[in-house]
Each structure stands twice: as structure tokens, then as C-alpha cells.
Design a protein around this motif. Structure first.
Motif, PDB file in Angstrom:
ATOM      1  N   PHE A 546       0.803  -1.219   0.000  1.00 10.41           N
ATOM      2  CA  PHE A 546       0.000   0.000   0.000  1.00 10.41           C
ATOM      3  C   PHE A 546       0.838   1.272   0.000  1.00 10.41           C
ATOM      4  CE2 PHE A 546      -3.040  -2.819   2.582  1.00 10.41           C
ATOM      5  CZ  PHE A 546      -3.449  -3.460   1.425  1.00 10.41           C
ATOM      6  N   GLY A 547       2.159   1.163   0.080  1.00  8.06           N
ATOM      7  CA  GLY A 547       3.029   2.334   0.029  1.00  8.06           C
ATOM      8  C   GLY A 547       2.848   3.285   1.193  1.00  8.06           C
ATOM      9  N   LEU A 548       2.566   2.782   2.394  1.00  5.55           N
ATOM     10  CA  LEU A 548       2.330   3.631   3.567  1.00  5.55           C
ATOM     11  C   LEU A 548       3.547   3.683   4.470  1.00  5.55           C
ATOM     12  CD1 LEU A 548      -1.324   2.518   4.432  1.00  5.55           C
ATOM     13  CD2 LEU A 548      -0.553   4.459   3.053  1.00  5.55           C
ATOM     14  N   SER A 549       4.734   3.663   3.879  1.00  5.69           N
ATOM     15  CA  SER A 549       5.965   3.755   4.658  1.00  5.69           C
ATOM     16  C   SER A 549       6.903   4.749   3.990  1.00  5.69           C
ATOM     17  CB  SER A 549       6.644   2.386   4.759  1.00  5.69           C
ATOM     18  OG  SER A 549       7.947   2.514   5.291  1.00  5.69           O
ATOM     19  N   PRO A 550       7.360   5.793   4.721  1.00 11.47           N
ATOM     20  CA  PRO A 550       8.298   6.750   4.116  1.00 11.47           C
ATOM     21  C   PRO A 550       9.668   6.149   3.850  1.00 11.47           C
ATOM     22  CG  PRO A 550       8.005   7.226   6.449  1.00 11.47           C
ATOM     23  CD  PRO A 550       7.018   6.166   6.123  1.00 11.47           C
ATOM     24  N   ALA A 551      10.001   5.052   4.538  1.00 11.29           N
ATOM     25  CA  ALA A 551      11.313   4.446   4.314  1.00 11.29           C
ATOM     26  C   ALA A 551      11.402   3.808   2.932  1.00 11.29           C
ATOM     27  CB  ALA A 551      11.597   3.402   5.403  1.00 11.29           C
ATOM     28  N   LEU A 576      11.904 -13.490  -3.903  1.00  9.18           N
ATOM     29  CA  LEU A 576      11.244 -12.236  -3.571  1.00  9.18           C
ATOM     30  C   LEU A 576      11.614 -11.162  -4.585  1.00  9.18           C
ATOM     31  CD1 LEU A 576      11.761 -12.220   0.295  1.00  9.18           C
ATOM     32  CD2 LEU A 576       9.702 -12.845  -0.959  1.00  9.18           C
ATOM     33  N   PRO A 577      10.690 -10.254  -4.876  1.00  8.22           N
ATOM     34  CA  PRO A 577      10.977  -9.221  -5.888  1.00  8.22           C
ATOM     35  C   PRO A 577      11.787  -8.057  -5.339  1.00  8.22           C
ATOM     36  CG  PRO A 577       8.731  -8.978  -5.098  1.00  8.22           C
ATOM     37  CD  PRO A 577       9.284 -10.198  -4.416  1.00  8.22           C
ATOM     38  N   TYR A 578      12.404  -8.190  -4.185  1.00  7.94           N
ATOM     39  CA  TYR A 578      13.209  -7.097  -3.632  1.00  7.94           C
ATOM     40  C   TYR A 578      14.430  -7.701  -2.938  1.00  7.94           C
ATOM     41  CZ  TYR A 578       9.812  -8.444  -0.033  1.00  7.94           C
ATOM     42  OH  TYR A 578       8.986  -9.148   0.801  1.00  7.94           O
ATOM     43  N   SER A 579      15.373  -6.817  -2.616  1.00 10.20           N
ATOM     44  CA  SER A 579      16.650  -7.272  -2.074  1.00 10.20           C
ATOM     45  C   SER A 579      16.550  -7.527  -0.573  1.00 10.20           C
ATOM     46  CB  SER A 579      17.727  -6.217  -2.356  1.00 10.20           C
ATOM     47  OG  SER A 579      17.404  -5.008  -1.669  1.00 10.20           O
ATOM     48  N   GLU A 580      17.636  -8.051  -0.012  1.00 11.46           N
ATOM     49  CA  GLU A 580      17.674  -8.324   1.428  1.00 11.46           C
ATOM     50  C   GLU A 580      17.677  -7.024   2.228  1.00 11.46           C
ATOM     51  OE1 GLU A 580      20.970 -10.785   2.274  1.00 11.46           O
ATOM     52  OE2 GLU A 580      20.240 -12.513   1.115  1.00 11.46           O
ATOM     53  N   HIS A 581      18.296  -5.981   1.687  1.00  6.73           N
ATOM     54  CA  HIS A 581      18.284  -4.699   2.387  1.00  6.73           C
ATOM     55  C   HIS A 581      16.861  -4.140   2.455  1.00  6.73           C
ATOM     56  CE1 HIS A 581      19.514  -0.751   3.780  1.00  6.73           C
ATOM     57  NE2 HIS A 581      18.920  -0.186   2.724  1.00  6.73           N
ATOM     58  N   THR A 582      16.121  -4.280   1.363  1.00  2.00           N
ATOM     59  CA  THR A 582      14.723  -3.840   1.389  1.00  2.00           C
ATOM     60  C   THR A 582      13.923  -4.662   2.385  1.00  2.00           C
ATOM     61  OG1 THR A 582      14.904  -3.206  -0.937  1.00  2.00           O
ATOM     62  CG2 THR A 582      12.688  -3.455  -0.034  1.00  2.00           C
ATOM     63  N   GLN A 583      14.234  -5.945   2.488  1.00  2.00           N
ATOM     64  CA  GLN A 583      13.533  -6.784   3.471  1.00  2.00           C
ATOM     65  C   GLN A 583      13.818  -6.303   4.882  1.00  2.00           C
ATOM     66  OE1 GLN A 583      11.367  -9.624   2.949  1.00  2.00           O
ATOM     67  NE2 GLN A 583      11.028  -9.012   5.075  1.00  2.00           N
ATOM     68  N   GLU A 584      15.029  -5.874   5.151  1.00  2.00           N
ATOM     69  CA  GLU A 584      15.348  -5.336   6.479  1.00  2.00           C
ATOM     70  C   GLU A 584      14.548  -4.067   6.760  1.00  2.00           C
ATOM     71  OE1 GLU A 584      19.501  -4.739   6.624  1.00  2.00           O
ATOM     72  OE2 GLU A 584      20.023  -6.882   6.543  1.00  2.00           O
ATOM     73  N   ILE A 586      11.632  -3.338   5.446  1.00  2.00           N
ATOM     74  CA  ILE A 586      10.236  -3.750   5.634  1.00  2.00           C
ATOM     75  C   ILE A 586      10.024  -4.279   7.043  1.00  2.00           C
ATOM     76  CG2 ILE A 586       8.507  -5.434   4.895  1.00  2.00           C
ATOM     77  CD1 ILE A 586       9.595  -5.159   2.067  1.00  2.00           C
ATOM     78  N   ASP A 587      10.951  -5.111   7.510  1.00  2.00           N
ATOM     79  CA  ASP A 587      10.824  -5.662   8.864  1.00  2.00           C
ATOM     80  C   ASP A 587      10.843  -4.553   9.912  1.00  2.00           C
ATOM     81  OD1 ASP A 587      10.735  -8.157   7.745  1.00  2.00           O
ATOM     82  OD2 ASP A 587      12.868  -8.584   8.073  1.00  2.00           O
ATOM     83  N   ALA A 588      11.708  -3.562   9.721  1.00  2.00           N
ATOM     84  CA  ALA A 588      11.786  -2.466  10.686  1.00  2.00           C
ATOM     85  C   ALA A 588      10.500  -1.634  10.677  1.00  2.00           C
ATOM     86  CB  ALA A 588      12.998  -1.586  10.375  1.00  2.00           C
ATOM     87  N   GLU A 589       9.944  -1.357   9.498  1.00  2.00           N
ATOM     88  CA  GLU A 589       8.716  -0.573   9.416  1.00  2.00           C
ATOM     89  C   GLU A 589       7.526  -1.330  10.005  1.00  2.00           C
ATOM     90  OE1 GLU A 589       8.300   2.789   8.071  1.00  2.00           O
ATOM     91  OE2 GLU A 589      10.338   2.491   8.771  1.00  2.00           O
ATOM     92  N   VAL A 590       7.457  -2.627   9.756  1.00  2.00           N
ATOM     93  CA  VAL A 590       6.371  -3.433  10.327  1.00  2.00           C
ATOM     94  C   VAL A 590       6.452  -3.437  11.837  1.00  2.00           C
ATOM     95  CG1 VAL A 590       5.480  -5.788  10.518  1.00  2.00           C
ATOM     96  CG2 VAL A 590       6.068  -4.865   8.279  1.00  2.00           C
ATOM     97  N   ALA A 591       7.660  -3.625  12.373  1.00  2.00           N
ATOM     98  CA  ALA A 591       7.821  -3.606  13.832  1.00  2.00           C
ATOM     99  C   ALA A 591       7.466  -2.241  14.407  1.00  2.00           C
ATOM    100  CB  ALA A 591       9.260  -3.988  14.192  1.00  2.00           C
ATOM    101  N   SER A 592       7.809  -1.158  13.682  1.00  2.00           N
ATOM    102  CA  SER A 592       7.479   0.176  14.168  1.00  2.00           C
ATOM    103  C   SER A 592       5.970   0.397  14.188  1.00  2.00           C
ATOM    104  CB  SER A 592       8.165   1.228  13.291  1.00  2.00           C
ATOM    105  OG  SER A 592       7.815   2.535  13.703  1.00  2.00           O
TER     106      SER A 592
END
Length: 660
Positions: A546-551, A576-584, A586-592
Motif C-alpha cells: 500500500f506504500g504507507l511507509s516513508p522508508a 522475492l521481488p526485492y533485495s535483502e536490504h529492502t527486506q530489512e 520492511i521488517d523495521a517498518e512493520v515492527a514500528s
């Protein structure tokens, strides 16, 4: 413990109103159909006579054989001869002996011819025993038994030659024939009026009905009628019912078959069945071919395990050739249904084969009410039953779910000894469909009941406090299925778009049970496992899709599998369609997001601690309360000075969470 957030969808169903059969008009000059050839009397008795003959040949010798004779060894035979107890013997060329004793009893024995003993004949002559020499040979019964397999094989080939396929290329024994169920023009009685709702879908496919009724109308205008229409929708949405309604409205022959009926272990059988099915459709034109679950044979080619000579690929190739090759004026329309359109081959969906793709979604609220009215026919409903209220309380239900709901309500009424279905019966039926059967023997300990009451009170209070959350319909601490307690929220209207504020409130309500445990007990429990999984899933989609993360910015990694809000994708991609850095990130934004939702929920419940304790006590006493009780508790227990406003003010939009 779980929080049920049912989101709206759409759907259709059917009504079984019998209609008188209609005889299709026969063109002038066409002779009446020839009745099927009746077998002659001797043909009727041929098979029973063959079975009786085989029975006599196999069982007769055992039934009519003489009684078993005494078996004597060679030593016993010599002893009886020396003692003068043998009156006569019959010896064959293989050393078999059949004799009779002086007392009238019979016996059998065997001469060991390998010993070359010649004293037996001399002793028999010395004791005045009558000797008879015989030659071993097969009887008529043994001869017939030896020839019986040949007769059976010859009869089988003769039967196949007369009643089987005309050629071996079409498959021995009818393997190559189509297994389509042919429903003639007078058989389909379903009409569009029997399908509740779906006005847009019925309008979309009504042009197919017009073409089958009056094909010259389209040819006069230079318009080409659709060759194929594929219906796509979730399971239970009435795709097969709509296909039958098309056949009923058009009053033409209807050939129904499933995709799995073409798949066989023999190579080439599926393609032969496709050819036979289209031949039958041409003979009965105008006609409709309906292929249900077409993804069984229409899957994408070229994948793993899909070779050029693979049976399913050959069947698909034949289907593509038939759809692209039959005459435009032949009056044949192919109708198909599937709930997995993404798995179909692109050549099958191109214009010229399946020209139109009609989506059959889950029903909305008004359509659910119409569907319930259809399923309520023949049932006695109490005056307190409001189908509009039931439709509002069943978002996401398909037509099959609503039919099951009405049936479960009738079962509840019968279980209570009544023939009239009231609102409580349907309410219990809805809980059973959503949650499962209530287990009365699943008694909780006093501490567990208190923990469940606090947990569900947290969900209910936050649903009432959050501005954009759906209102509370019912709260219960009675175990049902795998849930120890349930807080049901029902939307006031059908939603098609979900704002960022709604999603944040949704996360806050999901974590309300855990927040209540932290406020009251100072620690969490395993009861929030389902809530945490659902909240993590929603937060992940907020960030990835949904693109609801500024990161990450306005980037969406959408799933290839369509699914509703809060539902997991059916498949997980291998890459996955994105890199491991992007996954990191995503994980940080979800936890936030989840941490912020928990802090907001804890602050609101801490400010309304009095209402939390009172609602938990009410649940311990009554076990089940409705949404009005939750609102009343909040009204009677106001928060402290401005603390609730400060807690609610922490609902910062997600786009500001990661700003530094």
C-alpha cells in the motif's frame, strides 16, 4: 482468543422452482427422431446363458463328482495284495491305480514308475486279482475348461466390435468418448430470475443468450458473437448456476463437463474426448459447452514437468484448435468457470477463444439479503428475523455460506423442538459457521476466564474508542472452535477502499487484547498469538503493497495472488521481488507500526481503566454482551482529565513513523 473483522465482498445463489419441460420445435420436414434399437429376445438371454454355462463348467465337476476315495501308499497297496484283500485294480499308463477291496470299498494309489518294479503284476496274478489297463485322457469337461479362455476372449472382441468404438484410434471400450453430461433443450429450467443479485453479470452474459436465440440479428449488423465466455470468481459464488441459467434462457442443448474428465493415464484420450464433445455440440447446435474448473486442463504450458508429449498439454492443444476452428455460424458457445484465472494459459484467454472474462464476485449487502430470501423459501421464520440485519452481519459470505447459514438455523430450531426459526437460531448458526461448534465441556479455570474477559474487553473498548474502527456487535467469553473468546465487529456499510486511518485503528483493535493484559496483569499471554499474526500480516501489506511507509516510499510489491485484506496469499514466491536490504527496511517498518499500535492501545486502556474492569466483570457474569453494553460502560466510566485525548492523539499517521 481472536478478533473477527469481517470485510465486505459480493455473491449469488439459486432457487429450485420447477418449471414444466419445454419441447423444442422441430423444423418442418424433419423426420421424428428414430427410437433406439431394442435388443431381440435371444440377445437378452445370451449373457445369462453364458454365465450359467461357465458356472456349470467350473462348479459342476466339483458338485457331481463321486465321493472321495481312500488314498493308499504303495507300501499299503503291496500289503493289501499280499493279504488277499484286493479284488480288482485298474492301472493307467502313468502309474495311477484305482482298485476295489474284497469288502467293496474303493481306494486309489500310485505306482512309483521310476523304481522299475515288475513284481506288482506277478503278485496280482498270484492273488487272482482282476487287472485292467487304461490309457489316461482328458474328459469333455477338462477340454471345455481349457478352451473357455479362448471363447471368452473371442466373445469380448466380438462385443467390442459391435458395441464399442468404431475404431481403435478413438480408444478401446469408449475411453476416447467425451464424458460430458448432455442436457437437452427441454431440460434446463433455471432462469436469470432464479439467480439472486448479480444484475451486472447477468447483463454481461445476456448477449450470449441473444446470439443463441437470434444469430441472424448479429450477422445482419456485421457483428461477430462471442465464441467463449469465462467466469472468474471465488468458490461458492454460483458460477455453475449462472451457466445453467444461460442454457435455460437460451433454451438450447447444454453440454456440461468438468476439466478433470479429460485427464486420463492413456496418452491421447483427453484430446479424443475434446473432439468427441465438440462433435456432439455440432450435432445439437445451437448449443452451449460448459467446462467447469477449466484450470485442470488449461494450465500454462512450458512449466516444470510439462513436455511436448504430455497428456494434459495435448488435451489443451486440442481444445485450443477446436475453439479456434469451429464455424462462426455453427451456433456453439463455450462457457467456462474457474477460481484460478492466473494459472490459465495465455493462448486460451486471447480474443477469438474466450472473448470475455466475467467476474463473479462475492455478494454485497443487498445481494446477500436477496440470497437469504431465496434460501428462506420453504422455511418458517419468526417475526423477529430481519434478513437485512443478517445480511449486514455476514460480510464476506458466499452464496454457499448463506445457504449453510440458513440450514444451520433450521437445524438449531429443530434441536430446540421448534419448527419456526427465530433470530437467535440464525445468530448461533452464524457463530458456528465463523468459529465452529461451541464446546460446553471445554471449561476454563477461574484465572483463565478472568484473563479471557480482560482480553476481550480490551478489544471491545478499543473498537468503541477508535474513530474509524467498525462498531462492536457482540462480545463473548464462551469457547467456540479454537477461540476462547470472540469480539465481533460489523461494518456499518460496505467498504471498498480502506484509508490509512482505518488501517491504523484496525491494528490498534487487533492489539487491544494484549494491551489489556499488559495494563491489568503487567504481562502478556499466549492468547494474543492469533491477534499478533493477523496484525503483522496487515502491517506487512501496509508497508509492502500500500506504500504507507516513508522508508520505502511509493513502492508496492503486490502479491500475484488476489486476496482480501488480512488474508494470506495462497502461494509464497520462491524468489522475492526485492533485495535483502529492502527486506530489512520492511521488517523495521512493520515492527514500528505494531509497536506504535500497542503503545496507543495501552494508553487508551490505561486512561479507561475503570471501564475496562467493569466490562470484564460484566463478561464474567453474563458471558456474552452486545455492543450497546460496551457503549453504556464507556458512558458510565469516563476517563481521567484529558488522558484519553492524549492517548488518542498518539495515532500519528504511518508516514511520520520513520521520520527523524
Amino acid at each position: 482468543m481472536t478478533t473477527r473483522v469481517r470485510l465486505p465482498f459480493r455473491h449469488a445463489t439459486r432457487s429450485a422452482r420447477p418449471r414444466p419441460p419445454r419441447e423444442p420445435p422441430r423444423p418442418p420436414g424433419e423426420p421424428p427422431p428414430t427410437p433406439p434399437e431394442q435388443p431381440t429376445p435371444w440377445q437378452r438371454w445370451l449373457l445369462p446363458m453364458l454365465i450359467a454355462t461357465m458356472f456349470l463348467l467350473l462348479i459342476g465337476p466339483a458338485l457331481f463328482s463321486p465321493p472321495a476315495q481312500q488314498r493308499a501308499t504303495y507300501s499299503d497297496l503291496m500289503s493289501k495284495v499280499n493279504a488277499g484283500q484286493v479284488s480288482s485294480v485298474s492301472i493307467d499308463d502313468k502309474g495311477g491305480v484305482q482298485g476295489k477291496l474284497t469288502d467293496g470299498r474303493s481306494f486309489t494309489s500310485q505306482i512309483p514308475t521310476a523304481l522299475g518294479n515288475t513284481q506288482l503284476a506277478q503278485r496280482l496274478e498270484a492273488k487272482h486279482v482282476q487287472i485292467t489297463a487304461t490309457r489316461s485322457g482328458g474328459s469333455w469337461s477338462s477340454l471345455l475348461l481349457s478352451l473357455l479362455p479362448l471363447f471368452i476372449i473371442f466373445g469380448l472382441f466380438l462385443w467390442l466390435g459391435r458395441h464399442g468404438q468404431q475404431s481403435l484410434a478413438s480408444g478401446i471400450g469408449g475411453f476416447g468418448r467425451s464424458k460430458a453430461k448432455i442436457i437437452e433443450a427441454e431440460r434446463p429450467t433455471t432462469r436469470f430470475t432464479d439467480v439472486a443479485g448479480y444484475d451486472g453479470v447477468k447483463q454481461e452474459i445476456s448477449e450470449m443468450v441473444d446470439f443463441l436465440r437470434d444469430p441472424g440479428r448479429y450477422s445482419a449488423a456485421g457483428a461477430k458473437p462471442p465464441r467463449g465466455v469465462i467466469m472468474v470468481g471465488p468458490p461458492g459464488t454460483g458460477k455453475t448456476l449462472l451457466a445453467r441459467a444461460v442454457a435455460g434462457e437460451a433454451e438450447v442443448a447444454f453440454l456440461s463437463v468438468t476439466g478433470s474428465a479429460f485427464v486420463e493415464m492413456f496418452v491421447g484420450v483427453g484430446a479424443s474426448r475434446v473432439r468427441d464433445m465438440f462433435d456432439n455440440a455440432r450435432k445439437r447446435a445451437p448449443s452451449i459447452i460448459f467446462i467447469d474448473e477449466i484450470d485442470a486442463i488449461g494450465g500454462k504450458r512450458g512449466g516444470i514437468g510439462m513436455g511436448g508429449h504430455e497428456e494434459r498439454e495435448q488435451t489443451l492443444n486440442q481444445l485450443l484448435a477446436e475453439m479456434d476452428g469451429f464455424d462462426q455460424g455453427s451456433g456453439i458457445v463455450v462457457l467456462a468457470a474457474t477460481n484460478r484465472p492466473e494459472s490459465l494459459d495465455a493462448a486460451l484467454l486471447r480474443p477469438g477463444r474466450f472473448d470475455r472474462q466475467v467476474t463473479v464476485p462475492l455478494p454485497n449487502q443487498s445481494e446477500r439479503a436477496a440470497i437469504l430470501s431465496v434460501h428462506a423459501m420453504g422455511k418458517r421464520l419468526a417475526p423477529d428475523v430481519d434478513l437485512d440485519v443478517i445480511a449486514r452481519g455476514t460480510p464476506g459470505f458466499s452464496g454457499a455460506d448463506l445457504a449453510n447459514l440458513a440450514n444451520e438455523g433450521a437445524i438449531n430450531a429443530v434441536r430446540a423442538g421448534r419448527t419456526v426459526i427465530d433470530a437467535n437460531d440464525l445468530d448461533q448458526a452464524r457463530d458456528r459457521v465463523l468459529l465452529g461448534r461451541r464446546e460446553a465441556s471445554n471449561a476454563l479455570l477461574p484465572d483463565e476466564r478472568h484473563a479471557v474477559a480482560v482480553h476481550e474487553s480490551g478489544h471491545a473498548l478499543l473498537a468503541a474508542l477508535c474513530e474509524h474502527a467498525d462498531p462492536v456487535a457482540k462480545v463473548t467469553i464462551l469457547p467456540a472452535g479454537v477461540a476462547l473468546g470472540v469480539t465481533e465487529q460489523l461494518p456499518e456499510a460496505e467498504r471498498h477502499l480502506y484509508s490509512e486511518a482505518y488501517l491504523i485503528d484496525l491494528l490498534t483493535v487487533r492489539l487491544g487484547g494484549r494491551a489489556a493484559e499488559l495494563v491489568v496483569f503487567g504481562q502478556g499471554s499466549t492468547g494474543a498469538a492469533n491477534d499478533l499474526a493477523g496484525a503483522t500480516q496487515i502491517a506487512g501489506r501496509m508497508v509492502r503493497e500500500f506504500g504507507l511507509s516513508p522508508a520505502l516510499g511509493p513502492v508496492g510489491y503486490g502479491s500475484t495472488t488476489p486476496h482480501g485484506l488480512g488474508e494470506a496469499p495462497e502461494e509464497t514466491p520462491l524468489r522475492l521481488p526485492y533485495s535483502e536490504h529492502t527486506q530489512e527496511l520492511i521488517d523495521a517498518e512493520v515492527a514500528s507500526l505494531l509497536r506504535h499500535a500497542e503503545q496507543r492501545a495501552t494508553g487508551l486502556l490505561d486512561a479507561h481503566r475503570g471501564a475496562l474492569d467493569r466490562l470484564a466483570a460484566t463478561l464474567l457474569e453474563d458471558e456474552t454482551v452486545d455492543g450497546d453494553v460496551v457503549v453504556k460502560v464507556l458512558r458510565n466510566h469516563p476517563p481521567a482529565d484529558g488522558s484519553a485525548r492524549r492517548a488518542a492523539g498518539r495515532a500519528v499517521p504511518a508516514r511520520h513513523l520513520s521520520e527523524k
